[in-house]
Design a protein around this motif. Structure first.
Motif, PDB file in Angstrom:
ATOM      1  N   UNK A 131      60.670  57.459  48.654  1.00  0.00           N
ATOM      2  CA  UNK A 131      59.417  57.040  48.023  1.00  0.00           C
ATOM      3  C   UNK A 131      58.423  58.194  48.027  1.00  0.00           C
ATOM      4  N   UNK A 132      58.350  58.914  49.141  1.00  0.00           N
ATOM      5  CA  UNK A 132      57.457  60.065  49.242  1.00  0.00           C
ATOM      6  C   UNK A 132      57.835  61.140  48.226  1.00  0.00           C
ATOM      7  N   UNK A 133      59.140  61.346  48.017  1.00  0.00           N
ATOM      8  CA  UNK A 133      59.562  62.409  47.109  1.00  0.00           C
ATOM      9  C   UNK A 133      59.235  62.110  45.649  1.00  0.00           C
ATOM     10  N   UNK A 134      59.067  60.846  45.308  1.00  0.00           N
ATOM     11  CA  UNK A 134      58.655  60.501  43.941  1.00  0.00           C
ATOM     12  C   UNK A 134      57.282  61.098  43.651  1.00  0.00           C
ATOM     13  N   UNK A 135      56.361  60.936  44.558  1.00  0.00           N
ATOM     14  CA  UNK A 135      55.013  61.510  44.397  1.00  0.00           C
ATOM     15  C   UNK A 135      55.102  63.028  44.284  1.00  0.00           C
ATOM     16  N   UNK A 136      55.849  63.631  45.179  1.00  0.00           N
ATOM     17  CA  UNK A 136      55.995  65.084  45.210  1.00  0.00           C
ATOM     18  C   UNK A 136      56.584  65.607  43.899  1.00  0.00           C
ATOM     19  N   UNK A 137      57.610  64.947  43.399  1.00  0.00           N
ATOM     20  CA  UNK A 137      58.238  65.372  42.153  1.00  0.00           C
ATOM     21  C   UNK A 137      57.260  65.269  40.986  1.00  0.00           C
ATOM     22  N   UNK A 138      56.436  64.228  40.982  1.00  0.00           N
ATOM     23  CA  UNK A 138      55.429  64.080  39.932  1.00  0.00           C
ATOM     24  C   UNK A 138      54.427  65.219  39.939  1.00  0.00           C
ATOM     25  N   UNK A 139      54.027  65.645  41.137  1.00  0.00           N
ATOM     26  CA  UNK A 139      53.089  66.784  41.243  1.00  0.00           C
ATOM     27  C   UNK A 139      53.710  68.044  40.639  1.00  0.00           C
ATOM     28  N   UNK A 140      54.978  68.272  40.925  1.00  0.00           N
ATOM     29  CA  UNK A 140      55.618  69.483  40.415  1.00  0.00           C
ATOM     30  C   UNK A 140      55.965  69.375  38.933  1.00  0.00           C
ATOM     31  N   UNK A 141      56.208  68.178  38.443  1.00  0.00           N
ATOM     32  CA  UNK A 141      56.398  68.003  37.006  1.00  0.00           C
ATOM     33  C   UNK A 141      55.113  68.380  36.277  1.00  0.00           C
ATOM     34  N   UNK A 142      53.972  67.967  36.815  1.00  0.00           N
ATOM     35  CA  UNK A 142      52.692  68.348  36.211  1.00  0.00           C
ATOM     36  C   UNK A 142      52.463  69.851  36.303  1.00  0.00           C
ATOM     37  N   UNK A 143      52.814  70.452  37.436  1.00  0.00           N
ATOM     38  CA  UNK A 143      52.682  71.911  37.579  1.00  0.00           C
ATOM     39  C   UNK A 143      53.520  72.624  36.518  1.00  0.00           C
TER      40      UNK A 143
END
Length: 153
Positions: A131-143
């Motif tokens: 669940x935590x990695x979903x947030x993290x992946x979203x941040x890097x997709x935006x980056x």
């Protein structure tokens, strides 16, 4: 598999597809450009997402899920300046990311609620980590989307 776990893996797959779609039109050359206002490039972001998801599972399970060198190339606080001739290419990283969610499901799909000693963030199950990695992946997709805009200006 419990319904909520099926939903979790559907979400992981959906967000991974979005990440890979965001780089589907990026060239190898573009993937290695670091614009002035950024610390890293698109290739680094892909490798970091891949490594981070496994890293948190490894923190719990102690399983070796990726080559140790990924820490020097893609770990927190690293940069593309740490890359060498052994660093996976942009294409290799896309392939690794493409198969990662299924691999996690195969390895841990029946262990999502197994309890381990907690991480420094208090997570103690693989389900919580994912669940935590979903947030993290979203941040890097935006980056990555921001990098593409800067590169293509």
């Amino acid at each position: 598999m419990k319904k909520r776990h099926e939903i979790l893996f559907n979400q992981l797959n959906t967000y991974r597809e979005e990440l890979l779609l965001s780089v589907s039109d990026v060239t190898e050359e573009e993937a290695d450009i670091i614009p002035k206002q950024f610390n890293n490039n698109i290739r680094w972001n892909l490798g970091h997402v891949y490594m981070d998801q496994y890293m948190w599972i490894k923190v719990l399970t102690k399983d070796e899920l990726y080559p140790e060198e990924f820490n020097q190339w893609f770990g927190f606080g690293t940069s593309a300046s740490n890359f060498d001739e052994q660093t996976p290419s942009f294409e290799e990283l896309k392939q690794l990311l493409n198969g990662q969610i299924q691999k996690i499901k195969d390895l841990y799909g029946n262990r999502l609620e197994e309890e381990f000693p907690p991480t420094e963030m208090g997570m103690f199950t693989i389900e919580q980590v994912l669940i935590r990695t979903i947030f993290h992946e979203g941040m890097h997709t935006q980056a990555i989307n921001d990098l593409k805009k800067c590169i293509r200006k």
